[in-house]
Design a protein around this motif. Structure first.
Motif, PDB file in Angstrom:
ATOM      1  N   UNK A 125      13.510  -4.601   4.829  1.00 58.70           N
ATOM      2  CA  UNK A 125      13.633  -5.849   4.081  1.00 58.70           C
ATOM      3  C   UNK A 125      14.618  -5.762   2.920  1.00 58.70           C
ATOM      4  N   UNK A 126      15.282  -4.630   2.775  1.00 59.20           N
ATOM      5  CA  UNK A 126      16.486  -4.605   1.949  1.00 59.20           C
ATOM      6  C   UNK A 126      17.586  -5.458   2.589  1.00 59.20           C
ATOM      7  N   UNK A 127      17.403  -5.771   3.869  1.00 58.55           N
ATOM      8  CA  UNK A 127      18.425  -6.496   4.611  1.00 58.55           C
ATOM      9  C   UNK A 127      17.914  -7.852   5.086  1.00 58.55           C
ATOM     10  N   UNK A 128      16.974  -8.435   4.312  1.00 57.11           N
ATOM     11  CA  UNK A 128      16.585  -9.839   4.472  1.00 57.11           C
ATOM     12  C   UNK A 128      17.685 -10.719   3.898  1.00 57.11           C
ATOM     13  N   UNK A 129      17.928 -11.851   4.547  1.00 55.10           N
ATOM     14  CA  UNK A 129      18.941 -12.773   4.018  1.00 55.10           C
ATOM     15  C   UNK A 129      18.540 -13.310   2.649  1.00 55.10           C
ATOM     16  N   UNK A 130      17.260 -13.611   2.465  1.00 50.52           N
ATOM     17  CA  UNK A 130      16.818 -14.169   1.182  1.00 50.52           C
ATOM     18  C   UNK A 130      17.027 -13.173   0.047  1.00 50.52           C
ATOM     19  N   UNK A 131      16.712 -11.899   0.295  1.00 54.63           N
ATOM     20  CA  UNK A 131      16.901 -10.877  -0.725  1.00 54.63           C
ATOM     21  C   UNK A 131      18.382 -10.636  -0.996  1.00 54.63           C
ATOM     22  N   UNK A 132      19.182 -10.557   0.054  1.00 53.39           N
ATOM     23  CA  UNK A 132      20.607 -10.299  -0.122  1.00 53.39           C
ATOM     24  C   UNK A 132      21.285 -11.440  -0.874  1.00 53.39           C
ATOM     25  N   UNK A 133      20.811 -12.668  -0.663  1.00 54.42           N
ATOM     26  CA  UNK A 133      21.370 -13.813  -1.381  1.00 54.42           C
ATOM     27  C   UNK A 133      21.008 -13.741  -2.857  1.00 54.42           C
ATOM     28  N   UNK A 134      19.737 -13.383  -3.151  1.00 50.90           N
ATOM     29  CA  UNK A 134      19.333 -13.210  -4.540  1.00 50.90           C
ATOM     30  C   UNK A 134      20.128 -12.087  -5.203  1.00 50.90           C
ATOM     31  N   UNK A 135      20.286 -10.982  -4.498  1.00 48.62           N
ATOM     32  CA  UNK A 135      21.037  -9.843  -5.039  1.00 48.62           C
ATOM     33  C   UNK A 135      22.459 -10.253  -5.374  1.00 48.62           C
ATOM     34  N   UNK A 136      23.088 -11.026  -4.495  1.00 49.45           N
ATOM     35  CA  UNK A 136      24.449 -11.504  -4.745  1.00 49.45           C
ATOM     36  C   UNK A 136      24.502 -12.349  -6.010  1.00 49.45           C
ATOM     37  N   UNK A 137      23.509 -13.224  -6.200  1.00 52.09           N
ATOM     38  CA  UNK A 137      23.480 -14.075  -7.386  1.00 52.09           C
ATOM     39  C   UNK A 137      23.332 -13.243  -8.653  1.00 52.09           C
ATOM     40  N   UNK A 138      22.460 -12.244  -8.639  1.00 49.83           N
ATOM     41  CA  UNK A 138      22.266 -11.391  -9.817  1.00 49.83           C
ATOM     42  C   UNK A 138      23.542 -10.618 -10.123  1.00 49.83           C
ATOM     43  N   UNK A 139      24.147 -10.039  -9.078  1.00 52.57           N
ATOM     44  CA  UNK A 139      25.322  -9.192  -9.287  1.00 52.57           C
ATOM     45  C   UNK A 139      26.559  -9.999  -9.679  1.00 52.57           C
ATOM     46  N   UNK A 140      26.532 -11.323  -9.478  1.00 56.24           N
ATOM     47  CA  UNK A 140      27.664 -12.152  -9.892  1.00 56.24           C
ATOM     48  C   UNK A 140      27.802 -12.195 -11.406  1.00 56.24           C
ATOM     49  N   UNK A 141      26.710 -11.917 -12.121  1.00 59.40           N
ATOM     50  CA  UNK A 141      26.715 -11.966 -13.579  1.00 59.40           C
ATOM     51  C   UNK A 141      26.556 -13.359 -14.152  1.00 59.40           C
ATOM     52  N   UNK A 142      26.507 -14.371 -13.295  1.00 63.36           N
ATOM     53  CA  UNK A 142      26.452 -15.756 -13.783  1.00 63.36           C
ATOM     54  C   UNK A 142      25.122 -16.080 -14.464  1.00 63.36           C
ATOM     55  N   UNK A 143      24.077 -15.312 -14.165  1.00 56.35           N
ATOM     56  CA  UNK A 143      22.765 -15.570 -14.769  1.00 56.35           C
ATOM     57  C   UNK A 143      22.609 -14.891 -16.122  1.00 56.35           C
ATOM     58  N   UNK A 144      23.609 -14.104 -16.517  1.00 58.01           N
ATOM     59  CA  UNK A 144      23.500 -13.360 -17.772  1.00 58.01           C
ATOM     60  C   UNK A 144      22.562 -12.175 -17.615  1.00 58.01           C
TER      61      UNK A 144
END
Length: 344
Positions: A125-144
């Protein structure tokens, strides 16, 4: 080419492993499957006809060509089979939970280091789409700076048969093992963990409801599971100093596999949900983005293992992450609930 074998031929092997590894014929050859109680009808299915089935574990242990064994048996036998395979010079991938105690995991890792082998948990489940999408959002830095993550793995199954068993048969070991791993892969080892485990439907059963809060200084990650959730929460909810992320739908790979739709199908695990990313940029301007799903693929576990065994790439789950996961799981049952575990 890595020649592999499986110990166990139940739902775990046939649903979450074999559909992916058999599709990677340029990397893996599944040579043998050990099944203590043979199922000739299932063995004759076209997809398995080139595999040698056996009820003698020695056929795998003594096969010098086999270098990787996947253990897909009941949790209380994981340690036994993994240790046996390591002693016979095999690399080992172990279904969840990796072992039933932290001490067992330490023994396996020490033995693997001694013999120059790989032993690793199966954390698909490291390779769930929902988790990978959340990870991408966090790593974008846009959330601070992230201040809170909430992760849900819920059902609505109010009726439950009486199924007494060990604590490793409950929801925390069965589902928390995944949601814990996702958090550990993002943020590492927490300073403290707060637990509250319950068995709401059948008091004689292992836990079916839990909440764990992982404390990282000013950041908190919450993982929750219940079988009494009729109206779903977001799968992931993230808050940062600049904004929030919301994603509702869980990855669809499991649903497809349950319905007989395999990874080679063009429409496998299609996921059209657009997650919400609502944030303020450096200039104070508010943005609302709708993020498409990152494609999930449980076969990436086997891709990672292939890279580790053939090129020496770091294992996709570090030893520290695996041990911390078991320390947190195991620690919940060494003291009354609710309780707090302080990690060194």
């Amino acid at each position: 080419m890595i020649h592999s074998a499986f110990i166990g031929f139940g739902k775990s092997a046939t649903r979450y492993h074999l559909p992916y590894v058999l599709a990677r014929k340029n990397k893996f050859h599944v040579k043998r499957i050990y099944d203590r109680q043979r199922n000739p009808q299932r063995e004759q299915e076209a997809v398995y006809r080139d595999i040698q089935f056996t009820s003698q574990i020695e056929d795998i242990l003594n096969d010098a060509e086999i270098s990787l064994v996947t253990v897909c048996t009941h949790p209380d036998s994981h340690f036994h089979y993994a240790k046996l395979c390591l002693e016979h010079g095999k690399n080992v991938l172990v279904e969840k939970p990796f072992t039933t105690t932290h001490e067992e995991a330490e023994i396996l890792f020490a033995l693997a280091r001694e013999k120059g082998l790989l032993v690793t948990p199966f954390q698909n489940r490291r390779f769930d789409s929902c988790f990978l999408t959340m990870k991408q959002a966090i790593e974008s830095g846009k959330l601070g700076d992230i201040v809170e993550v909430e992760s849900h793995f819920d059902y609505f199954r109010p009726e439950a048969d009486v199924q007494p068993g060990g604590h490793f048969d409950g929801a925390f070991y069965g589902l928390g093992v995944h949601t814990l791993d996702q958090i550990l892969s993002l943020f590492g080892r927490p300073q403290q963990v707060f637990y509250h485990l319950r068995h709401l439907r059948q008091p004689s059963n292992p836990d079916d409801t839990f909440e764990a809060q992982l404390i990282y200084g000013d950041m908190k990650a919450i993982i929750k599971t219940s079988h009494l959730v009729k109206t779903p929460y977001p799968k992931f909810l993230v808050h940062g100093t600049r904004g929030s992320f919301v994603r509702y739908q869980i990855d669809q790979q499991e649903t497809c596999l349950k319905n007989g739709v395999m990874p080679d199908n063009a429409h496998f695990a299609e996921d059209e949900e657009l997650a919400l990313l609502d944030y303020v940029d450096d200039q104070g301007v508010n943005h609302i983005e709708h993020l498409p799903s990152v494609k999930g693929d449980y076969g990436r576990v086997y891709d990672a293992i292939y890279d580790t065994l053939t090129t020496g790439a770091p294992n996709y789950v570090s030893e520290e992450q695996a041990l911390t996961n078991l320390e947190i799981l195991d620690g919940a049952f060494r003291q009354p609930s609710p309780s707090i575990l302080v990690l060194a």
